[in-house]
Design a protein around this motif. Sequence first.
Motif, PDB file in Angstrom:
ATOM      1  N   GLU A  72      -4.738   6.017  11.312  1.00  0.00           N
ATOM      2  CA  GLU A  72      -5.834   6.017  10.445  1.00  0.00           C
ATOM      3  C   GLU A  72      -5.354   5.129   9.346  1.00  0.00           C
ATOM      4  O   GLU A  72      -6.121   4.437   8.697  1.00  0.00           O
ATOM      5  CB  GLU A  72      -6.110   7.356   9.872  1.00  0.00           C
ATOM      6  CG  GLU A  72      -7.286   8.289  10.620  1.00  0.00           C
ATOM      7  CD  GLU A  72      -8.610   7.455  10.545  1.00  0.00           C
ATOM      8  OE1 GLU A  72      -9.279   7.466   9.674  1.00  0.00           O
ATOM      9  OE2 GLU A  72      -8.935   7.108  11.830  1.00  0.00           O
ATOM     10  N   ALA A  73      -4.301   5.304   8.795  1.00  0.00           N
ATOM     11  CA  ALA A  73      -3.658   4.585   7.819  1.00  0.00           C
ATOM     12  C   ALA A  73      -2.992   3.216   8.132  1.00  0.00           C
ATOM     13  O   ALA A  73      -3.153   2.221   7.267  1.00  0.00           O
ATOM     14  CB  ALA A  73      -2.643   5.461   6.962  1.00  0.00           C
ATOM     15  N   ASP A 106      -0.721  12.049  13.945  1.00  0.00           N
ATOM     16  CA  ASP A 106      -1.450  11.061  13.289  1.00  0.00           C
ATOM     17  C   ASP A 106      -1.645   9.630  13.711  1.00  0.00           C
ATOM     18  O   ASP A 106      -2.072   8.980  13.423  1.00  0.00           O
ATOM     19  CB  ASP A 106      -0.603  10.884  11.560  1.00  0.00           C
ATOM     20  CG  ASP A 106      -0.660  12.128  10.979  1.00  0.00           C
ATOM     21  OD1 ASP A 106      -1.497  13.138  11.134  1.00  0.00           O
ATOM     22  OD2 ASP A 106       0.251  12.293  10.200  1.00  0.00           O
ATOM     23  N   GLN A 126       0.680  -1.155  -0.054  1.00  0.00           N
ATOM     24  CA  GLN A 126      -0.064  -0.125   0.024  1.00  0.00           C
ATOM     25  C   GLN A 126       0.788   1.453   0.006  1.00  0.00           C
ATOM     26  O   GLN A 126       0.642   2.019  -0.694  1.00  0.00           O
ATOM     27  CB  GLN A 126      -0.854   0.080   1.285  1.00  0.00           C
ATOM     28  CG  GLN A 126      -1.858   1.044   1.629  1.00  0.00           C
ATOM     29  CD  GLN A 126      -3.090   0.399   1.095  1.00  0.00           C
ATOM     30  OE1 GLN A 126      -3.578  -0.355   1.326  1.00  0.00           O
ATOM     31  NE2 GLN A 126      -4.121   1.501   0.854  1.00  0.00           N
ATOM     32  N   TYR A 127       1.869   1.231   0.995  1.00  0.00           N
ATOM     33  CA  TYR A 127       2.596   2.503   1.057  1.00  0.00           C
ATOM     34  C   TYR A 127       3.855   2.668   0.468  1.00  0.00           C
ATOM     35  O   TYR A 127       4.423   3.686   0.133  1.00  0.00           O
ATOM     36  CB  TYR A 127       2.757   2.741   2.514  1.00  0.00           C
ATOM     37  CG  TYR A 127       1.472   2.974   3.241  1.00  0.00           C
ATOM     38  CD1 TYR A 127       0.681   3.879   3.010  1.00  0.00           C
ATOM     39  CD2 TYR A 127       1.062   1.806   4.049  1.00  0.00           C
ATOM     40  CE1 TYR A 127      -0.520   3.850   3.639  1.00  0.00           C
ATOM     41  CE2 TYR A 127      -0.216   1.575   4.655  1.00  0.00           C
ATOM     42  CZ  TYR A 127      -1.188   2.725   4.388  1.00  0.00           C
ATOM     43  OH  TYR A 127      -2.260   2.787   4.967  1.00  0.00           O
ATOM     44  N   GLN A 176      -9.390   1.787   7.032  1.00  0.00           N
ATOM     45  CA  GLN A 176      -9.778   0.606   6.131  1.00  0.00           C
ATOM     46  C   GLN A 176     -10.609  -0.284   6.735  1.00  0.00           C
ATOM     47  O   GLN A 176     -10.218  -1.099   7.642  1.00  0.00           O
ATOM     48  CB  GLN A 176      -8.387   0.063   5.779  1.00  0.00           C
ATOM     49  CG  GLN A 176      -7.712   0.852   4.529  1.00  0.00           C
ATOM     50  CD  GLN A 176      -6.330   0.356   4.427  1.00  0.00           C
ATOM     51  OE1 GLN A 176      -5.308   0.620   5.113  1.00  0.00           O
ATOM     52  NE2 GLN A 176      -6.354  -0.595   3.412  1.00  0.00           N
TER      53      GLN A 176
END
Lengths: 162, 241
Positions: B179-180, B158, B117-118, B203
């Motif tokens: 969050e991520a 974050d 993903q990242y 997610q």
Amino acid sequence: MAFEQDLLELLPRLRRFARSLTRNIDDADDLCQMALERALNKRDQWQAGTRLDSWMYRITRNIWIDTVRAAGRREHVANDDDAMANVAGDDHQRMESRMELNDVDRAMDRLPIEQREAVSLVLVEGFAYKEAAALLDIPIGTLTSRLVRGREALQRELGEAA
Amino acid sequence: MTFDDEMIMAYVDGECDAVTIKRIEKAMEADAALAEQVSKARALRYKLAAFYAPVAEEAVPDRLTAMLTSAATANVEHSFTARKADQIHAKRHGRGFGIVQWGAMAATLALGIAVGQYGLGGGSDSPFAQQGGALIASGTLEHALDKQLASAQPDDSDYRIGLTFRAKAGNICRSFTGEAVSGIGCREGENWKMVNTLPGGAQSDYRQASSSALNAIAAEMMTDAPVDADTERTLRDSGWD
């Protein structure tokens, strides 16, 4: 369906919540099943955009309270002021029937239901005071006083090792 | 300065404002009894959370999931007989896999998800960089792991720091949720090596694999209980040795 999908994702947490209220996993799953039935029947009452988890926790908690009261179990339906006297009163009898329980279960089981649900929502489920109080329809001050009492009792039950 | 039970509890539950947090932490430096009271309250919270956490890692019984799968919703049999049959079925076939297997699956699968993903070192926003074949924290994640205390989480961060603990290998590890991405990073030299990453709260497909899963994994990794706020601060100030 998004609604069912969201409920599916909530289920593991909901089972944990139910388990902390009910002492064993079969009762917890029965509780979850009843909560899901009610949620599916009343889905039009859920407002999209509001938190589904709070709504489901509330349903689950309400059914639990109803079940406990209807079953006429010797749960401690007491207000906070005389709760401790009540616990002390039938200690012995309860102890004997709970020998098989883990110490955490036993300590939770001996809390008055108002304290148990507060402890469960905040300490186990991680809800903020504000969220837990809203979910239980009580003022924050009432929630925190139940939490303080519940914690004191748990700490006493679980001893230094807590 | 004295603090009543409610204030101490609110401090432990992360419900205090920054000023009160500072006052309590300052008082704890001089007041061993207060520090012990805080540490006991924290231990109780941890004990309860850890006791019930495995329930959220278990496979959910078919009788519950069946109520929510679209084909079954219309005509699922909710009778007691059907429930009993489900229970017998569940007993015969086991309850799905337990906490250890789940943790292992999360570890192997989720690292792949996060990296996929990242990417690695994908610009300043990436929470990860690659170094010597290992995935390490970078950017705001690295900053949070370096500086942020569980007892004083800034609103604008974050990430939220969860548990700080010493792993069996002797180094310090910290769990975080964001969050991520969420996960556990362990100190290696000057870096935080990722030993576990899970998709974060944004997610929904993976939401159930969130902080309770991390707590379960952390519980497997740690030598002792997670550190208290004082130790966390001391460790931070000494560079997480």
